[in-house]
Structures are given as C-alpha cells and as structure tokens.
Design an enzyme around this catalytic site. Structure first.
Site, short mmCIF file in Angstrom:
data_model
loop_
_atom_site.label_atom_id
_atom_site.label_comp_id
_atom_site.label_asym_id
_atom_site.label_seq_id
_atom_site.Cartn_x
_atom_site.Cartn_y
_atom_site.Cartn_z
N SER A 48 0.81 -1.21 0.00
CA SER A 48 0.00 0.00 0.00
C SER A 48 0.85 1.27 0.00
O SER A 48 0.56 2.21 -0.75
CB SER A 48 -0.95 -0.01 1.20
OG SER A 48 -0.23 -0.07 2.42
N ALA A 77 -1.51 5.28 4.01
CA ALA A 77 -1.64 5.24 2.55
C ALA A 77 -3.05 5.54 2.07
O ALA A 77 -3.25 6.31 1.12
CB ALA A 77 -1.18 3.87 2.05
N LYS A 133 8.41 3.64 16.93
CA LYS A 133 7.00 4.03 17.12
C LYS A 133 6.07 2.84 16.86
O LYS A 133 4.98 2.76 17.44
CB LYS A 133 6.66 5.22 16.24
CG LYS A 133 6.85 4.99 14.72
CD LYS A 133 5.61 4.50 14.04
CE LYS A 133 5.88 4.17 12.59
NZ LYS A 133 4.66 3.73 11.86
N ASP A 176 4.47 10.70 13.64
CA ASP A 176 4.27 9.31 13.25
C ASP A 176 3.81 8.46 14.44
O ASP A 176 2.99 7.55 14.30
CB ASP A 176 5.58 8.76 12.68
CG ASP A 176 5.36 7.57 11.74
OD1 ASP A 176 4.20 7.22 11.48
OD2 ASP A 176 6.36 7.01 11.27
N THR A 201 0.20 6.35 14.45
CA THR A 201 0.32 4.89 14.52
C THR A 201 -0.33 4.33 15.78
O THR A 201 -0.83 3.20 15.78
CB THR A 201 1.80 4.48 14.46
OG1 THR A 201 2.44 5.16 13.37
CG2 THR A 201 1.94 2.98 14.21
N VAL A 259 2.50 -6.56 6.43
CA VAL A 259 3.40 -6.75 7.57
C VAL A 259 3.20 -5.64 8.59
O VAL A 259 3.09 -4.47 8.24
CB VAL A 259 4.87 -6.75 7.08
CG1 VAL A 259 5.83 -6.75 8.27
CG2 VAL A 259 5.12 -7.95 6.18
#
Length: 346
Positions: A24, A150, A201, A254, A258, A289
């Site tokens: 992605s 994405a 992260k 980030d 996340t 993954v």
C-alpha cells in the site's frame, strides 16, 4: 542525481524513479512521484504488476484507489531500474537486504536509495540506510518517514512527511520529486533520528493497541504515547540522533497516528492481543506486515548496546515472545518505581 528540467505540466524531464515494493505505501509513493517524474513500480508477482498497469488499481493492497494513468508496474527488476536516477525501497525489513542485492546488478552507479521501511534488520540490528551502505556503498542512503497512512493520502487528504539524507541539496531534490499539492515533504539531515523514530514508534503502537483491546480509555493512551516519545527519544539520541527530530513529524507525528489510527497495522496487532488472542493468530490473518512485531526484539537488543532502558518495548516483547498476556504486561508498567518527570530523557 541529475534533477532534470520541468516540463509543461510540472513533471521532471530526464529523471526516472524506481519504486521496489507494491504494497500500500510503496504504491502510494509511486503514485505521488508519478505526478512529477517518470515512475516505475516493481511488484514481486507478475500478475499484480500486470493488473496495476492494465487497470490503474492495486487490487491486493489499495483496491479502492485509482492510480495515475502514467504509473507503470513491472515484475522485471531490470526494467524497473533501467535508467533510474532514484531508487525507493518499499519492502519489509526482513526482505530489504535480499531485494536490494537482487537489484544491485541493475542499479545505476551512485544513485540515491530512499527507504520507506520503518524497522530494524533482525540479527544485525542495522537500520535500512546502514544496509544500503553495506550492499550498495556508492549510493547515498536516506529515508522517507512521517505520519503517512496510505489510504488517506490516496483519498486526497492533506498529509506531510520528511525525507532525510545527510546531503541537504540531495534531500531537496527528492523533496521536489515526491511533493504534491496535498502531500507536503520536509527535509532533514538527521537520518539516524528519523530512522530510529520510525522503527520504535511501531513497538509503542502495539502497546497502545493492547490498551484499546483491554478497553482502556484516552488517559491510558495519552500516557503510553507520551512515555513512548520519551523512550524513542532516549534511544534515538543515544544512537546519534538529534533531540529536535523527535518532537517533529518523524517522531511525535508518526507516533501519534500509529498509536491512534484504526488503519494502523501495529495498533491493530496490539488491540487483538489485548482481546486475548495469540500473536500467531493475529499475524496469520494479516495480508500486510506489521513491522513492530519483528522489530521489537531488535529494538531491545539495540538499546542494550547503548545502555538505554526501554520499559514499554520490554513489555511488548514479553507479550509477543515471552508468553505474557497483555493483561499482565500493561499493569506491569504502572507498577514500576515512581520517578520525577523532570529527569532528562536525553
């Protein structure tokens, strides 16, 4: 890298970007770049490459998104890299070295290699730019990182990222190749800090997801994110990263997305663990993954080499590999010795 000249529609003439990895995020970066420069996306499976080129969709990883008509995909490594002036690596950490070695015979000498991978190599504990330095030593190595989901970017939602290379002028060239009206790219010369933040992260996001799965609320999540930032800052600076990197997009930005997003694979893994499922069950049903699963042990090993304490990562590893349940791990963080927050995290 030769930047080339601008064509009538803003595209860069005389420059080609090769993106290896049609997941992605690799597909998204290829789609962004194709608005500025000739871009070829390499997919491991010929049937996926053919589908992307013929239908302008990635049926396996981004089925709802319409890709730019100018984006071409191929399963031929030689075709992808022929004439390339920039290589973007969008493959998981456990396959990064092997794919780069596969690319090496076709890699134009000295072109920059930009990693999208947010993980560490198990065993060697290498960051991906360090792997590039070993496999393709003539190529400058950098990283693109930040709060970049994405699906949201392909839907046209505004987003920002950081491209980090030691050569500031080269970072600026790649910034121009990747930036669009909706995707703002900043530059940074702190490759170590940006890369460490991106790897760690994911581990914190698994812990955050565990709390979600156990039904904890916003207070718990905020505490984990805040202490996770302290943890990744301690490790990143010990490894040579700059303190100012970690409150930025590569670190805090980030980390937040996340840890809180329903689109985050690492948070999803933690959530399922918090509900009492095993890691084998969770990973078996995932198509893509979750880097934090493999990276967590490497993070702890790397921290040990520089004497940095990582309590959140320790509990994540205990759940993933040590037989501990999430219900046992998260309370263990609360039972640690109380300390002053004024103790420097650097």
């Amino acid at each position: 890298m030769t930047a080339g000249t601008r064509g009538p529609y803003g595209e860069v003439v005389g420059t080609k970007m090769a993106v290896l990895g049609a997941g992605s995020w690799g597909t998204t970066v290829a789609a962004l770049a194709s608005q500025n420069v000739t871009t070829v996306l390499w997919a491991r499976r010929p049937e996926l490459a053919a589908a992307i080129t013929a239908t302008h969709r990635n049926p396996d990883y981004l089925p709802e998104a319409v890709l730019p008509a100018g984006l071409v995909a191929t399963a031929g490594m030689d075709e992808a890299l022929d004439g390339a002036s920039v290589l973007v690596m969008a493959v998981p950490s456990h396959g990064f070295r092997a794919i780069l070695r596969q690319a090496l015979p076709f890699l134009p000498a000295g072109i920059p290699v930009v990693s999208l991978t947010k993980g560490l190599e198990e065993g060697s504990l290498r960051r991906m730019t360090q792997v590039v330095a070993e496999v393709a030593p003539s190529s400058p190595a950098g990283v693109l990182t930040g709060p970049n989901l994405a699906g949201e970017i392909m839907a046209g939602q505004p987003a920002a990222s950081v491209v980090a290379l030691e050569d500031e002028s080269l970072a600026a060239e790649i910034q121009r190749l990747l930036g669009t009206d909706g995707f703002r790219v900043y530059t940074n010369t702190d490759v170590v800090g940006c890369e460490v933040a991106g790897a760690l992260k994911n581990v914190t996001a698994i812990a955050s997801g565990m709390g979600d799965g156990m039904g904890f609320g916003d207070n718990s999540r905020a505490a984990l994110i805040t202490r996770g930032l302290a943890e990744l800052t301690r490790l990143g600076t010990a490894l040579g990263g700059r303190p100012e990197t970690f409150p930025g997009l590569a670190g805090m930005g980030d980390l937040v997305v996340t840890c809180i997003s329903r689109r985050s694979r690492n948070r999803h893994v933690g959530e399922e663990l918090g509900r009492g499922r095993s890691i084998a069950e969770v990973v078996a049903e995932m198509k893509m993954v979750a880097e934090g699963v493999k990276t967590s042990r490497a993070v702890l090993e790397l921290a040990a080499t520089v004497g940095v304490e990582m309590p959140i990562a320790e509990q994540v590893v205990a759940v993933l590999y040590g037989g501990k349940t999430a219900a046992e791990a998260l309370p263990a963080l609360m039972l640690r010795e109380a300390k002053s927050e004024n103790v420097p995290i650097l």
